[in-house]
Structure formats: C-alpha cells, structure tokens
Enzyme design. Structure first.
Site: not given
Length: 630
Positions: A202, A310, A341
């Site tokens: 991320s 995602d 994610h």
C-alpha cells in the site's frame, strides 16, 4: 550503537585475550576468518542469530523542510543487522519505509513498532522480515516516513517530501549522507555490501516506487505490494472524483502521530487547497505524485504484486507502472491474485516466502538461483490456483473490437462486426442507481442502463490486459458521466472478495517464519481464501467524465444534443470466461459506487450503436473470439 554492540565486542576481546595468554602468542599471530553467508539448496541459510542481532535507531538530516519551520526535516529509521557484521560480514539491506508504524500498524495483525523498556531501541519489530532475513545474512531497516514515527516534519501524501524520505537512508548506506544516533555520534554503514532492496504494501509500496524512480544509486530492487503508482488514479479516474472531501489532507491526518496533528494542520490545509476537488482535473499537484512518469529514471528491478479485485488501490496502479517498466526494459516479475488489498503473505504464504527469499538472494546477494529465467507472471485463475505465463499481458493477446448489437427485451447482443444500419439506443443517467441494480437482471428493460449480452460461450475466452470502451453518444446536458461494467454471467465457485474482507478469513491458528526473541516472535495467524458460489462476477469496470473527453487536464462542457466520441479504459484484468457463460457489458451514466461525486445532471443520453463497442484484450484475438462463439 545497538544494545548488543558493546557487550559482544567485550566478549570477543576477552576470549581472544585468554587464548593468546594460554598460547603465549603475539596478538597478530592468530588470524580470524571473516564471517560469510552460507548458501545451501540455492538459498541463504539461517546461520546468524536473531536475539543477539545489533539494533540501532539512527537519524539523518533530509534535504527538505515539509513543515516550513526553517529547519531541514530529520528522518528516523531503525536498523537490525547480524552481530557478525561487527566482525567483517558485509550484508545488504531490506527496507520497509512506511508512515504507519505508530498509527495504523503493518500487516494483517496491525503490528506497531514497540520500545518496551524505553531505551530508544525497538523491542518489537512489525512484520516478519527481520525474523526471517536477519539470520540469513541481511540487515532490515524500518524507516519512518517524514512527519511520522520518530521523524520530524509533516506528511504530504506522496509529494516530494514523502517520496524522498527513504532516499536519505539509501544515500547514507552508500556513504553519501551522514547519520547519527540519539547521542549525536556519527554512525557509518561500514557493514553494508552496497546493495539495498525496498518492500512494502500500500503506502509503503508507493514509497518503494517513489524511491526507485529517483534513480538513487544503491537501490537494487523493489517489491511493491498493492501500492499506488499514480496518485491521481487513487482519488480520481478519467476526470471523475472517486475520493473527495480533500482526501490527501484526510490521509495525511491519519498517518500523523496524534500529538502532532494540530501542529501539522497548516500543511494539510494547503493540501486541501491544491487538490482540485472542485473539478477533478489532472494538475501539477498530481504530477508531483506520479511514479509512472518517472520510470525512465529507474534502474532497480521490480517484483510487483497486486490484487485484480483491489478496490482500495485499484488495478490500474499496477498496470500503468508495469507497462512503463516494459517500455524501459526494467527487469521485472509479477503476481496477480483474485483477492483485494491483501499481502501475499496472507494469500499464498509458503510460496511467497520462498519466492521472495530467492528474489532477494539473487538481487542482493548475487546468488545465481535461476529466478530470472522462470516465467515472468503468476496469475490466480481460481481460489489458490495459479498459472504461470512468460509475460503479462499474456503473449498472444490482441486487442479485439466487440460491437454492440440491437436486441429484444432488455438486452442487446455482442458481436465481432458492427450493425449495418444506424441505430440509436437511449437511457437516462441516474446518480442513485446501485451497482447491483446495474448488474442484476440484464434481460429486464431498465430506463437507466444499456445491457449487451453474448450468447453462451462455446469455448473458454481469456482476456489479459486493459479493456477500453469506445462509444459515440450525445447528451442533453452540458455534463454527464459514463460508466461501464464487464460481467461474467454464469454460476461458478469464486473468490468472495466483497463485504469488506478482501477475500480472506483470518483463523486462530498460526505458524512461524524465522527466529524469535523473548519479546518478538515470528508467528502469524493463518488465513484462508474466502469462496462462494455465485451466478455472476463483476470482472472489471471503468468511469469517465464526459467533460474530460479530450484530456484529463482540461474539462470542456458538452454542447447539448451534439454527439462526441468517447474512448476510455476499464481497469486491467486477467480473466477466463468459461464455456456456457455469457459475457455482459453494462453501460450507464453515473456510477455512484465508483465515484464520490456522481453527476447530478440526470442527462438523457443517446448512443450510436453502429460505432460503439468494447475493445477486449483477448488471448488469441479474433480467432479465439470466433471459437468461443462471439
């Protein structure tokens, strides 16, 4: 210095002195072999300690002043390295630069940095990299991004100050910057072998890409996992605002230490002033936050991981970066999975640890293990079932035009040739229509969408790449949005990535990866992929602001009633439609579940059928489409 540093040196000196006294030898008569890594079965082995590893916290003066206080920001980072580095062992670095170590935490269990005894050194290190790699002859650095953790300044949400944070440590490792410990003593990285890798999921992944695209010397490889590569695409999509309400300012507040949030408010206010929520266009604000445009500066290899489902960091972040890596012939490897994610440690744990180990051994220790001779791409075909391909998009893919056809009832058809006669289909934009209403019941007439369905397929049809919608349409307002959804209609067992869990379930059992100390274990909870049987699957989707039909940099209002050509991408995918299933294309105006500010004009839209189509990246092209019955 680290807490084990002085005691280890004293212990060695005492043993050496005793030996010399017994032997009656001169101090230089005994030669001590320099410690080395041990390689067996093609990989480095855990021959160095973990509990006795050297732990340090260091500080570097940066080259920037994010909070405008007239002082250069200080970047803090924690180092763990084998004790043998004090006796000549040279090791590479694995670094995870992050803004989350003292706020949201890292990993599926949200681990934070913890100093239990208050001595200024970490006792608990988030994630498993330290436990696993330090005993195998690596140093691990966990770096606090500017304005977070022990670093000074204020976060700027992927602006230059964020982007340059980790570069400071790479420069120090290679002798181009000065670091000090808490006592102010200069500390050198004389134990470093000159090679470093970065990894992170991320935001951490975006910081790895940001550092690589500076071209900094000494950064050899990066492993971004679900990281934003174009921050415009994180909050916008083709002119449509997908995250509004000054999202960059909001995120900067989240990652700032609570006791510094009031202090950093002026920086966040400036972010909110510059982000362009009032129009959604691409500006210099977003250009600063683009890594795709800077790949030309990059030399570091890339192992890229992303979930095609995602909805946090959408899949176009991996694809645009991947296409740029290919353009500049950067060495690369790719894993695509069907969860959302999620870190690969939590969807393919054993294979991930093994592959990552070999990747770092090759790039950072120069171990010739053949990993770069293997297929470049791993793609999850169904839950926990992966296929390998020589590259991505899969070789043999050809962009193939699939035209919209007139139909009866609620749905039109799909075919490989356009309709012969000019035909117009109409619908009304609805800013409140749900995604389920768009997808469900495609055969039922609806005033707020157009649905086009193939006949049941007679053979598998594999798409690999980025689809595009190309339509000609007119609206009776000066503004409207367009949305498109590619759907697989057919009952199948699928990865259940909806409902907020991104496709995994966390169990109560655990396993361990690496060595542990008394206060920091290497054990993590098992996970399993969540599956369900469903009659349909949203394969991919896209949105577009009609005012940005010429460019995302400039919005030009529509002339009511005038037809324009629109051409915009959907999110990339790698998907196989099975025989017996039907391909569906749903065309709408506003797409509320994709955008934070759905267009409120409720335009009436006319679509010219003859020239409107979807371009699918089909493996095998037109021949494969014919074989599947399109």
């Amino acid at each position: 210095m680290g807490r084990t540093h002085r005691s280890w040196r004293v212990g060695v000196a005492a043993v050496a002195a005793t030996a010399l006294a017994v032997l009656g030898a001169a101090p230089n008569a005994l030669a001590v072999d320099t410690p080395e890594i041990v390689v067996a079965d093609g990989v480095t082995q855990p021959v160095f300690g973990y509990s006795d590893a050297i732990r340090e916290r260091l500080f570097i003066d940066s080259t920037f002043d994010s909070d405008g206080d007239g002082l250069r920001d200080i970047i803090a980072f924690d180092v763990m390295r084998p004790k043998a580095t004090e006796d000549g062992l040279k090791v590479p670095v694995i670094m995870d630069a992050s803004p989350y170590y003292t706020t949201l935490g890292r990993g599926n269990e949200s681990e934070l940095k913890v100093d239990l005894d208050g001595d200024g050194l970490l006792d608990k290190w988030p994630l498993w990299y330290d436990n696993y790699f330090v005993p195998r002859g690596y140093a691990v650095i966990l770096l606090d991004m500017v304005g977070t953790g022990n670093s000074t300044g204020c976060p700027t949400t992927n602006a230059n100050e964020d982007n340059l944070s980790a570069k400071q440590a790479i420069n120090w490792l290679n002798g181009r910057a000065t670091a000090r410990n808490a006592a102010g003593e200069v500390v050198k990285a004389d134990w470093h072998n000159g090679k470093s890798g970065m990894i992170g999921k991320s935001y951490d992944g975006s910081l790895a890409m940001a550092t690589a695209t500076t071209g900094v010397k000494g950064l050899t490889t990066i492993v971004p996992i679900g990281g934003p590569s174009e921050y415009y695409d994180y909050t916008r999509s083709n002119g449509v605002i997908t995250r509004g309400n000054s999202y960059p300012s909001y995120l900067a507040n989240i990652v700032t230490n609570p006791d510094r949030r009031d202090y950093c408010k002026p920086v966040r206010d400036q972010l909110a002033l510059e982000d362009g929520d009032e129009h959604g266009d691409y500006t210099a604000f977003w250009n600063e936050r683009s890594y795709v445009k800077k790949v030309k500066n990059q030399t570091a290899s890339v192992f890229l991981v992303h979930g095609t489902n995602d909805d946090n960091v959408r899949a176009d972040h991996f694809s645009k970066y991947w296409y740029a890596l290919a353009e500049y012939d950067i060495p690369r490897k790719l894993w695509l999975n069907q969860t959302g994610h999620i870190d690969p440690f939590d969807f393919r744990r054993g294979e991930w640890v093994s592959t990552l180990h070999r990747w770092f051994d090759f790039w950072l220790h120069d171990i010739q293990n053949g990993i770069m001779d293997e297929p470049r791409a791993d793609v999850e075909r169904s839950a926990n079932v992966f296929a390998t391909y020589a590259d991505w998009p899969v070789p043999g893919m050809t962009d193939t035009e699939v035209f919209f056809q007139p139909g009866t009832g609620g749905a039109g058809g799909l075919g490989l040739v356009p309709v012969a006669k000019p035909t117009t289909l109409s619908w009304q934009d609805s800013p409140t229509q749900s995604q389920n209403a768009m997808i469900n019941n495609p055969d039922v007439p609806s005033p707020n969408k157009l649905a086009f369905l193939s006949e049941p397929l007679t053979a598998p049809l594999h798409i690999s790449g980025t689809p595009r919608l190309k339509i000609r349409a007119a609206a009776d307002k000066t503004s409207t949005h367009f949305g498109v959804i590619l759907v697989d209609y057919g009952t199948d067992e699928r990865v259940h990535h909806r409902g907020g869990n991104d496709g995994i379930i966390t169990l109560t059992t655990e396993d361990c990866w690496g060595e542990s100390s008394a206060v920091d274990d290497a054990c993590y909870k098992h996970t399993q992929t969540r599956v369900w049987t469903a009659d349909q699957e949203l394969v991919t989707k896209g949105v577009h602001d009609a005012k940005n039909r010429q460019s995302i940099r400039n919005a030009v209002p529509l002339v009511p009633g005038q037809a324009y050509n629109y051409d915009f991408p959907l999110l990339p995918e790698d998907y196989v439609f099975k025989p017996g299933h039907r391909i569906g294309v749903i065309v709408v105006g506003s797409y509320p579940q994709y955008s934070s500010q759905a267009d409120q004009n409720r335009a009436n839209i006319d679509l010219a059928l003859k020239t409107s189509r979807i371009v699918l990246p089909i493996v095998g092209g037109t021949a494969a489409a014919h074989a599947a019955g399109l």
